[in-house]
Design a protein around this motif. Structure first.
Motif, PDB file in Angstrom:
ATOM      1  N   SER A 173     -19.231 -16.565  34.744  1.00 35.06           N
ATOM      2  CA  SER A 173     -19.722 -18.109  34.964  1.00 35.06           C
ATOM      3  C   SER A 173     -20.027 -18.584  33.261  1.00 35.06           C
ATOM      4  CB  SER A 173     -20.796 -18.111  35.881  1.00 35.06           C
ATOM      5  OG  SER A 173     -21.876 -17.569  35.426  1.00 35.06           O
ATOM      6  N   SER A 263     -12.617 -11.889  51.011  1.00 30.45           N
ATOM      7  CA  SER A 263     -14.066 -12.498  50.737  1.00 30.45           C
ATOM      8  C   SER A 263     -15.058 -11.884  51.571  1.00 30.45           C
ATOM      9  CB  SER A 263     -14.148 -13.965  50.793  1.00 30.45           C
ATOM     10  OG  SER A 263     -13.361 -14.714  49.601  1.00 30.45           O
ATOM     11  N   GLN A 269     -20.824 -20.055  53.734  1.00 27.66           N
ATOM     12  CA  GLN A 269     -21.283 -19.654  52.534  1.00 27.66           C
ATOM     13  C   GLN A 269     -22.674 -19.916  52.003  1.00 27.66           C
ATOM     14  OE1 GLN A 269     -18.129 -21.261  50.236  1.00 27.66           O
ATOM     15  NE2 GLN A 269     -19.719 -22.322  48.737  1.00 27.66           N
ATOM     16  N   ASP A 271     -25.084 -20.821  48.869  1.00 27.51           N
ATOM     17  CA  ASP A 271     -24.910 -21.322  47.360  1.00 27.51           C
ATOM     18  C   ASP A 271     -26.452 -21.305  46.829  1.00 27.51           C
ATOM     19  OD1 ASP A 271     -21.935 -21.696  46.566  1.00 27.51           O
ATOM     20  OD2 ASP A 271     -22.350 -23.028  48.180  1.00 27.51           O
ATOM     21  N   THR A 281     -22.678 -17.974  44.333  1.00 25.96           N
ATOM     22  CA  THR A 281     -21.958 -17.881  45.685  1.00 25.96           C
ATOM     23  C   THR A 281     -22.055 -16.782  46.523  1.00 25.96           C
ATOM     24  OG1 THR A 281     -21.091 -20.084  45.161  1.00 25.96           O
ATOM     25  CG2 THR A 281     -20.261 -18.929  46.944  1.00 25.96           C
ATOM     26  N   ARG A 323     -19.449  -7.774  42.082  1.00 27.18           N
ATOM     27  CA  ARG A 323     -19.466  -8.858  41.095  1.00 27.18           C
ATOM     28  C   ARG A 323     -19.927  -8.424  39.710  1.00 27.18           C
ATOM     29  NH1 ARG A 323     -21.298 -13.983  42.957  1.00 27.18           N
ATOM     30  NH2 ARG A 323     -21.705 -13.294  45.187  1.00 27.18           N
ATOM     31  N   THR A 337     -19.476 -12.963  37.620  1.00 28.58           N
ATOM     32  CA  THR A 337     -18.341 -13.263  38.390  1.00 28.58           C
ATOM     33  C   THR A 337     -18.387 -13.558  39.599  1.00 28.58           C
ATOM     34  OG1 THR A 337     -17.656 -11.076  38.864  1.00 28.58           O
ATOM     35  CG2 THR A 337     -17.154 -11.781  36.559  1.00 28.58           C
ATOM     36  N   GLY A 338     -17.544 -14.227  40.309  1.00 25.94           N
ATOM     37  CA  GLY A 338     -17.617 -14.250  41.785  1.00 25.94           C
ATOM     38  C   GLY A 338     -17.207 -12.955  42.349  1.00 25.94           C
ATOM     39  N   TYR A 339     -17.189 -12.979  43.813  1.00 28.37           N
ATOM     40  CA  TYR A 339     -16.838 -11.513  44.515  1.00 28.37           C
ATOM     41  C   TYR A 339     -15.513 -11.017  44.168  1.00 28.37           C
ATOM     42  CZ  TYR A 339     -17.078  -8.652  48.659  1.00 28.37           C
ATOM     43  OH  TYR A 339     -17.000  -7.759  49.692  1.00 28.37           O
TER      44      TYR A 339
END
Length: 356
Positions: A173, A263, A269, A271, A281, A323, A337-339
């Motif tokens: 990110s 996911s 979800q 946030d 998230t 992550r 990072t995301g998942y």
């Protein structure tokens, strides 16, 4: 014998200086997830013995027979971000303290000159930055075997061969500023300027102080924040799959009725809307704990203590699993990072086979 020419002497001196001051490679270690009763993350840094990784601790601590500090020898591997390259041993200063059960001590990762990242940066001439890829134990039915990886000193981080995929660090990110809102607290804190949203709708308005903890198993929320998030999640998820609560969780569901993807379970979800517009998230893979073969529960807990003297939320280890989380102490920034199972791999995919 003829004397070397001045120009040659200067060249030799310059080459010598470059060799002395060249930065070392970053250091790599495994991360192991402990038993469910503790859910602590450890690294075999002390001659193969495990140290608990603690984002809130300011120093390395080990038991000592006498004195207040001692010198310990750590073992790790240099790395190019894709494989271990060669063994590296280095000394570090440790504070004398009792060790957690089942561990040889604590690897303090907090904001302090005595922390492990700071000492590695000093002795190895690398950046005062580290990356954690905390593993899942796989009990949720999704990716993980309980072994992840940490890299100290910056550089890329690969979860597959470089020829197969880009470095996972390319998916980080935008950086989020780190803050120290509590005097004397060496932990890591960010600001959720826009609060917390559930299923795309704001449940708690910001700004909120949010901490990070590798020794807190599940995300903890201040009482008012917890109630708002739980209520919003309960409303968004509905009652179809809901079952009786399983301690310590409040909202539990028949996992066979939830449906799933890479996911995780299909649930609303959550946030955490951070400074600068970046969202942390949490999808089903990081929000739902599998408490038995047929039941999954929302893994957010209410803080035992509340008030204005602490953060509104502390993101726990379970929500950081699978992550990449990068804490850059030099730049005072967090990125993540995301998942990664949603991308087809996990923190357990790091290749610990030495490069040929």
């Amino acid at each position: 014998m003829s004397q070397p020419k001045p120009a040659l002497v200067l060249l030799l001196l310059a080459a010598s200086l470059c060799a002395c001051t060249a930065a070392s490679k970053p250091l790599l270690t495994k991360i192991n997830k402990g038993a469910a009763s503790t859910a602590l993350y450890t690294a075999p840094l002390l001659a193969g013995r495990s140290l608990v990784l603690d984002l809130s601790a300011p120093a390395v601590t080990v038991p000592c027979s006498s004195g207040t500090t001692t010198t310990v020898t750590f073992s790790a591997s240099s790395t190019d971000g894709a494989n271990p390259l060669s063994p590296v041993s280095f000394t570090a200063t440790a504070t004398c303290a009792a060790a957690p059960s089942g561990a040889a001590g604590v690897a303090g990762l907090g904001l302090s000159s005595a922390s492990l990242p700071a000492q590695i940066a000093s002795t190895q001439k690398v950046a005062n930055s580290f990356a954690l890829c905390l593993p899942s134990d796989g009990k949720t039915g999704f990716s993980g075997n309980g072994v992840g990886a940490a890299i100290f000193g910056g550089g890329p981080f690969y979860l597959a061969k470089p020829a197969d995929r880009p470095a996972i660090t390319t998916l980080l990110s935008d950086p989020v500023p780190l803050h120290q809102p509590f005097s004397g607290n060496p932990g890591y804190f960010v600001t959720a300027t826009a609060g917390i949203a559930v299923d795309g709708t704001t449940a708690v308005a910001g700004p909120l102080v949010v901490g990070l903890s590798t020794t807190t198993p599940y995300t903890q929320l201040r009482a008012d924040v917890y109630r708002a998030v739980i209520t919003a999640f309960d409303h968004a998820q509905g009652q179809t799959a809901k079952v009786a609560a399983v301690s310590p969780f409040e909202l539990c569901y028949d996992s066979s009725k939830l449906g799933s993807s890479l996911s995780g379970y299909f649930v609303p979800q959550v946030d955490v809307m951070l400074e600068g517009g970046t969202n942390f998230t949490v999808f089903g893979g990081n929000s739902m704990a599998q408490v038995n073969s047929g039941t999954a529960c929302l893994a957010f807990l209410q803080m035992k203590a509340s008030g204005s003297t602490g953060p509104a939320a502390v993101i726990g280890g379970f929500q950081m699993e699978n992550r990449l989380v990068v804490l850059d102490n030099g730049k005072q920034q967090l990125s993540f990072t995301g998942y990664v199972p949603a991308m087809g791999f996990s923190c357990s995919n790091f290749n610990f086979t030495s490069a040929a």
